[in-house]
Design an enzyme around this catalytic site. Structure first.
Site, short mmCIF file in Angstrom:
data_model
loop_
_atom_site.label_atom_id
_atom_site.label_comp_id
_atom_site.label_asym_id
_atom_site.label_seq_id
_atom_site.Cartn_x
_atom_site.Cartn_y
_atom_site.Cartn_z
N ASP A 134 39.65 58.57 47.80
CA ASP A 134 38.94 57.59 47.00
C ASP A 134 39.26 56.04 47.56
O ASP A 134 40.55 55.81 47.71
CB ASP A 134 39.27 57.66 45.75
CG ASP A 134 38.63 56.81 44.57
OD1 ASP A 134 37.49 56.49 44.90
OD2 ASP A 134 39.08 56.54 43.55
N SER A 185 35.45 55.49 33.77
CA SER A 185 35.99 55.81 32.26
C SER A 185 36.12 54.56 31.47
O SER A 185 36.14 53.55 31.87
CB SER A 185 37.59 56.36 32.49
OG SER A 185 38.40 55.27 32.93
N ASN A 230 33.10 58.48 38.86
CA ASN A 230 34.60 58.54 38.97
C ASN A 230 35.19 58.04 37.80
O ASN A 230 34.77 56.96 37.00
CB ASN A 230 34.78 57.31 40.06
CG ASN A 230 34.49 57.86 41.47
OD1 ASN A 230 33.75 58.84 41.60
ND2 ASN A 230 35.06 56.95 42.47
ZN LIG Z 1 36.31 52.99 42.41
#
Ligand SMILES: [Zn+2]
Length: 291
Positions: A81, A212, A231
Protein backbone atom coordinates in the site's frame (compact mmCIF):
# COMPACT_ATOMS: atom_id res chain seq x y z
CA UNK A 1 -5.64 -19.17 -1.28
CA UNK A 2 -3.29 -16.52 -2.65
CA UNK A 3 -5.03 -14.52 -5.40
CA UNK A 4 -4.15 -11.83 -7.93
CA UNK A 5 -5.63 -8.37 -7.43
CA UNK A 6 -6.97 -8.36 -10.99
CA UNK A 7 -8.82 -11.68 -10.42
CA UNK A 8 -10.35 -10.57 -7.14
CA UNK A 9 -11.39 -7.19 -8.52
CA UNK A 10 -12.74 -8.74 -11.72
CA UNK A 11 -15.31 -10.70 -9.72
CA UNK A 12 -16.12 -7.56 -7.72
CA UNK A 13 -16.61 -5.66 -10.98
CA UNK A 14 -18.84 -8.39 -12.40
CA UNK A 15 -20.97 -8.78 -9.28
CA UNK A 16 -20.87 -5.10 -8.25
CA UNK A 17 -19.41 -5.31 -4.78
CA UNK A 18 -16.19 -4.01 -3.18
CA UNK A 19 -13.30 -6.03 -1.76
CA UNK A 20 -12.10 -4.96 1.70
CA UNK A 21 -8.37 -4.15 1.83
CA UNK A 22 -6.90 -3.96 5.33
CA UNK A 23 -3.49 -2.85 6.55
CA UNK A 24 -2.12 -5.65 8.71
CA UNK A 25 1.05 -4.52 10.53
CA UNK A 26 0.84 -7.34 13.11
CA UNK A 27 -0.28 -10.95 13.46
CA UNK A 28 -3.44 -9.97 15.36
CA UNK A 29 -4.78 -7.96 12.42
CA UNK A 30 -3.84 -10.69 9.89
CA UNK A 31 -5.70 -13.32 11.94
CA UNK A 32 -8.68 -11.06 12.68
CA UNK A 33 -9.19 -10.05 9.04
CA UNK A 34 -8.75 -13.58 7.66
CA UNK A 35 -11.09 -15.09 10.25
CA UNK A 36 -13.72 -12.49 9.30
CA UNK A 37 -13.36 -13.10 5.54
CA UNK A 38 -13.45 -16.88 5.97
CA UNK A 39 -16.54 -16.71 8.11
CA UNK A 40 -18.33 -14.60 5.49
CA UNK A 41 -16.83 -16.49 2.55
CA UNK A 42 -15.68 -13.33 0.77
CA UNK A 43 -12.34 -12.43 -0.88
CA UNK A 44 -10.09 -10.02 0.99
CA UNK A 45 -6.85 -8.05 0.59
CA UNK A 46 -4.05 -7.93 3.19
CA UNK A 47 -1.89 -4.81 2.83
CA UNK A 48 1.49 -3.69 4.07
CA UNK A 49 1.87 0.09 3.88
CA UNK A 50 5.29 1.64 3.26
CA UNK A 51 4.51 4.00 6.15
CA UNK A 52 4.35 0.93 8.45
CA UNK A 53 7.94 -0.07 7.67
CA UNK A 54 8.84 1.52 11.02
CA UNK A 55 6.32 -0.65 12.86
CA UNK A 56 7.41 -3.86 11.15
CA UNK A 57 9.49 -4.20 7.98
CA UNK A 58 8.20 -6.01 4.91
CA UNK A 59 10.97 -8.65 5.25
CA UNK A 60 9.29 -9.88 8.43
CA UNK A 61 5.58 -9.25 7.94
CA UNK A 62 5.51 -9.94 4.16
CA UNK A 63 6.30 -13.69 4.34
CA UNK A 64 3.80 -14.07 7.21
CA UNK A 65 1.05 -12.35 5.19
CA UNK A 66 1.83 -14.57 2.20
CA UNK A 67 1.89 -17.75 4.27
CA UNK A 68 -1.44 -16.90 5.89
CA UNK A 69 -2.97 -15.95 2.52
CA UNK A 70 -1.95 -19.30 1.01
CA UNK A 71 -3.55 -21.30 3.80
CA UNK A 72 -6.80 -19.27 3.84
CA UNK A 73 -10.05 -20.80 2.60
CA UNK A 74 -10.99 -17.66 0.61
CA UNK A 75 -9.09 -15.77 -2.14
CA UNK A 76 -6.58 -13.42 -0.48
CA UNK A 77 -4.52 -10.84 -2.29
CA UNK A 78 -1.28 -9.59 -0.65
CA UNK A 79 -0.68 -5.96 -1.55
CA UNK A 80 1.88 -3.19 -0.95
CA UNK A 81 0.00 0.00 0.00
CA UNK A 82 1.29 3.50 -0.94
CA UNK A 83 4.67 2.31 -2.21
CA UNK A 84 6.75 5.36 -3.04
CA UNK A 85 10.25 3.93 -3.15
CA UNK A 86 11.12 1.76 -6.14
CA UNK A 87 13.40 -0.61 -4.13
CA UNK A 88 10.54 -1.35 -1.73
CA UNK A 89 8.10 -1.93 -4.61
CA UNK A 90 10.56 -4.38 -6.17
CA UNK A 91 11.17 -6.08 -2.84
CA UNK A 92 7.40 -6.68 -2.48
CA UNK A 93 7.24 -8.17 -5.99
CA UNK A 94 10.24 -10.43 -5.29
CA UNK A 95 8.68 -11.63 -2.02
CA UNK A 96 5.59 -12.75 -3.93
CA UNK A 97 3.09 -9.96 -3.23
CA UNK A 98 0.37 -10.25 -5.85
CA UNK A 99 -0.13 -6.50 -6.21
CA UNK A 100 1.48 -3.18 -5.41
CA UNK A 101 0.29 0.40 -5.28
CA UNK A 102 2.68 2.95 -6.67
CA UNK A 103 1.89 6.36 -5.19
CA UNK A 104 3.27 9.21 -7.26
CA UNK A 105 0.28 11.43 -6.53
CA UNK A 106 2.35 14.24 -5.04
CA UNK A 107 4.61 14.41 -8.11
CA UNK A 108 3.91 16.52 -11.19
CA UNK A 109 1.55 14.65 -13.57
CA UNK A 110 4.23 13.77 -16.18
CA UNK A 111 6.58 12.38 -13.55
CA UNK A 112 3.78 10.34 -11.99
CA UNK A 113 3.00 8.88 -15.44
CA UNK A 114 6.66 8.07 -16.19
CA UNK A 115 7.28 6.39 -12.83
CA UNK A 116 3.99 4.48 -12.93
CA UNK A 117 4.84 3.17 -16.41
CA UNK A 118 8.20 1.89 -15.11
CA UNK A 119 6.52 0.14 -12.19
CA UNK A 120 3.91 -1.44 -14.49
CA UNK A 121 6.69 -2.75 -16.73
CA UNK A 122 8.57 -4.18 -13.75
CA UNK A 123 5.35 -5.68 -12.33
CA UNK A 124 4.51 -7.46 -15.58
CA UNK A 125 7.79 -9.43 -15.22
CA UNK A 126 6.68 -10.61 -11.79
CA UNK A 127 3.03 -11.19 -12.83
CA UNK A 128 1.95 -8.56 -10.28
CA UNK A 129 -0.99 -6.12 -10.60
CA UNK A 130 -0.49 -2.37 -10.14
CA UNK A 131 -2.71 0.25 -8.51
CA UNK A 132 -1.80 3.93 -8.88
CA UNK A 133 -3.28 7.24 -7.78
CA UNK A 134 -4.34 10.39 -9.51
CA UNK A 135 -5.66 13.35 -7.52
CA UNK A 136 -4.52 13.76 -3.92
CA UNK A 137 -6.14 11.84 -1.06
CA UNK A 138 -5.58 13.88 2.08
CA UNK A 139 -2.83 12.24 4.12
CA UNK A 140 -3.44 14.10 7.32
CA UNK A 141 -6.82 12.54 8.01
CA UNK A 142 -9.26 14.91 9.65
CA UNK A 143 -6.49 15.92 11.97
CA UNK A 144 -5.80 19.23 10.37
CA UNK A 145 -8.11 22.12 9.77
CA UNK A 146 -8.69 21.55 6.07
CA UNK A 147 -12.40 21.54 5.50
CA UNK A 148 -13.73 18.97 3.09
CA UNK A 149 -15.48 21.77 1.25
CA UNK A 150 -12.15 23.34 0.38
CA UNK A 151 -10.54 20.15 -0.90
CA UNK A 152 -12.19 19.92 -4.29
CA UNK A 153 -9.07 21.02 -6.18
CA UNK A 154 -7.37 17.86 -4.85
CA UNK A 155 -10.08 15.54 -6.23
CA UNK A 156 -9.48 13.28 -9.22
CA UNK A 157 -10.36 14.93 -12.50
CA UNK A 158 -12.25 12.34 -14.64
CA UNK A 159 -10.59 13.25 -17.96
CA UNK A 160 -7.11 13.27 -16.41
CA UNK A 161 -7.89 9.88 -14.87
CA UNK A 162 -8.83 8.50 -18.30
CA UNK A 163 -5.60 9.80 -19.82
CA UNK A 164 -3.54 8.48 -16.90
CA UNK A 165 -5.01 4.99 -17.16
CA UNK A 166 -4.51 4.88 -20.94
CA UNK A 167 -0.90 6.06 -20.65
CA UNK A 168 0.13 3.78 -17.80
CA UNK A 169 -1.95 0.61 -18.35
CA UNK A 170 -2.47 0.18 -14.59
CA UNK A 171 -4.90 -2.43 -13.22
CA UNK A 172 -6.72 -0.32 -10.58
CA UNK A 173 -7.06 3.41 -9.90
CA UNK A 174 -7.17 5.15 -6.51
CA UNK A 175 -9.31 8.26 -6.77
CA UNK A 176 -9.73 11.26 -4.52
CA UNK A 177 -13.37 12.25 -4.04
CA UNK A 178 -13.58 13.45 -0.44
CA UNK A 179 -12.18 10.68 1.74
CA UNK A 180 -9.06 11.13 3.89
CA UNK A 181 -6.60 8.95 5.73
CA UNK A 182 -6.72 8.77 9.53
CA UNK A 183 -9.42 9.96 11.91
CA UNK A 184 -12.25 12.10 10.52
CA UNK A 185 -12.88 15.22 12.55
CA UNK A 186 -15.86 16.18 10.45
CA UNK A 187 -18.23 14.04 8.43
CA UNK A 188 -16.77 13.57 4.95
CA UNK A 189 -18.73 14.97 2.01
CA UNK A 190 -18.18 12.47 -0.76
CA UNK A 191 -18.53 13.39 -4.42
CA UNK A 192 -20.27 10.28 -5.80
CA UNK A 193 -21.13 11.84 -9.16
CA UNK A 194 -17.38 12.24 -9.76
CA UNK A 195 -16.85 8.53 -9.07
CA UNK A 196 -19.70 7.66 -11.46
CA UNK A 197 -18.18 9.83 -14.16
CA UNK A 198 -14.71 8.27 -13.71
CA UNK A 199 -16.21 4.79 -13.77
CA UNK A 200 -18.09 5.66 -17.00
CA UNK A 201 -14.87 6.83 -18.64
CA UNK A 202 -12.47 4.10 -17.53
CA UNK A 203 -13.10 0.41 -17.28
CA UNK A 204 -10.58 -0.65 -14.62
CA UNK A 205 -11.66 -1.03 -10.96
CA UNK A 206 -11.69 2.10 -8.77
CA UNK A 207 -10.27 2.25 -5.24
CA UNK A 208 -11.46 4.23 -2.22
CA UNK A 209 -8.69 5.19 0.22
CA UNK A 210 -9.37 6.48 3.74
CA UNK A 211 -12.27 4.03 3.79
CA UNK A 212 -12.48 3.59 7.54
CA UNK A 213 -14.72 6.07 9.32
CA UNK A 214 -17.14 6.46 6.40
CA UNK A 215 -20.83 5.71 7.08
CA UNK A 216 -22.34 2.41 5.94
CA UNK A 217 -24.71 4.34 3.73
CA UNK A 218 -21.81 6.09 2.01
CA UNK A 219 -20.08 2.73 1.40
CA UNK A 220 -23.20 1.52 -0.38
CA UNK A 221 -23.36 4.70 -2.47
CA UNK A 222 -19.63 4.44 -3.29
CA UNK A 223 -20.03 0.82 -4.38
CA UNK A 224 -23.02 1.59 -6.57
CA UNK A 225 -21.00 4.48 -8.09
CA UNK A 226 -18.20 2.08 -9.11
CA UNK A 227 -15.80 1.61 -6.14
CA UNK A 228 -14.44 -1.97 -6.12
CA UNK A 229 -11.70 -1.90 -3.44
CA UNK A 230 -12.01 -0.14 -0.09
CA UNK A 231 -8.86 0.52 1.95
CA UNK A 232 -9.49 0.21 5.65
CA UNK A 233 -7.35 0.49 8.75
CA UNK A 234 -7.57 3.35 11.27
CA UNK A 235 -10.99 2.65 12.75
CA UNK A 236 -10.29 -1.09 13.04
CA UNK A 237 -7.05 -0.41 14.94
CA UNK A 238 -8.80 2.17 17.12
CA UNK A 239 -11.69 -0.21 17.88
CA UNK A 240 -9.24 -2.95 18.95
CA UNK A 241 -7.38 -0.43 21.13
CA UNK A 242 -10.62 0.54 22.86
CA UNK A 243 -11.66 -3.09 23.39
CA UNK A 244 -8.26 -4.05 24.83
CA UNK A 245 -8.25 -0.99 27.04
CA UNK A 246 -11.72 -1.90 28.40
CA UNK A 247 -10.65 -5.50 29.06
CA UNK A 248 -7.54 -4.29 30.88
CA UNK A 249 -9.68 -2.19 33.18
CA UNK A 250 -12.01 -5.13 33.89
CA UNK A 251 -9.15 -7.60 34.46
CA UNK A 252 -8.30 -8.58 37.99
CA UNK A 253 -4.56 -8.19 38.40
CA UNK A 254 -2.07 -8.15 35.55
CA UNK A 255 -3.23 -10.26 32.58
CA UNK A 256 -0.96 -12.51 30.55
CA UNK A 257 0.26 -10.93 27.32
CA UNK A 258 -1.29 -13.77 25.26
CA UNK A 259 -4.71 -12.69 26.61
CA UNK A 260 -4.15 -9.15 25.32
CA UNK A 261 -3.17 -10.63 21.94
CA UNK A 262 -6.45 -12.65 21.83
CA UNK A 263 -8.58 -9.62 22.76
CA UNK A 264 -6.97 -7.60 19.96
CA UNK A 265 -7.49 -10.39 17.41
CA UNK A 266 -11.14 -10.90 18.40
CA UNK A 267 -11.88 -7.18 18.27
CA UNK A 268 -10.37 -6.80 14.80
CA UNK A 269 -12.24 -9.87 13.57
CA UNK A 270 -15.53 -8.46 14.84
CA UNK A 271 -14.88 -5.05 13.29
CA UNK A 272 -13.68 -6.43 9.95
CA UNK A 273 -16.73 -8.68 9.75
CA UNK A 274 -19.07 -5.71 10.23
CA UNK A 275 -17.59 -3.76 7.33
CA UNK A 276 -16.96 -6.76 5.05
CA UNK A 277 -20.68 -7.57 5.24
CA UNK A 278 -21.40 -4.16 3.76
CA UNK A 279 -18.55 -4.18 1.20
CA UNK A 280 -19.28 -7.67 -0.09
CA UNK A 281 -23.05 -7.22 0.17
CA UNK A 282 -23.38 -10.37 2.25
CA UNK A 283 -25.65 -8.16 4.31
CA UNK A 284 -28.95 -9.96 4.22
CA UNK A 285 -28.82 -10.51 7.96
CA UNK A 286 -28.92 -7.79 10.58
CA UNK A 287 -25.77 -5.95 11.50
CA UNK A 288 -25.55 -3.09 13.91
CA UNK A 289 -25.49 0.37 12.41
CA UNK A 290 -22.55 2.69 11.79
CA UNK A 291 -19.46 2.15 13.89
ZN1 LIG B 1 -4.36 5.23 1.17
Amino acid sequence: MLAKLSDVLESAQREEFAVGAFNTPNLESILGVLNAAEELGCPVILMHAEVHEDLIPIDIIGPIMLYMAKRAKVPVCVHLDHGESIPLLEKAMKLGFTSVMYDGSLLPYEENVENTKKIVQMARNYNVSVEAEIGIINREGGQNEISFKTMEHMYTDPMTAKLFVESTQIDALACAFGTAHGIYKEKPLLDFSRVKEISRLIKIPLVMHGGSGVSFDDYRKAISSGIRKINYYTYMAKYAGEKVSGKLQEAKGIPYYHDIFSWGTEAMEEHAKDVLRVFSKTSRWNYHDDI
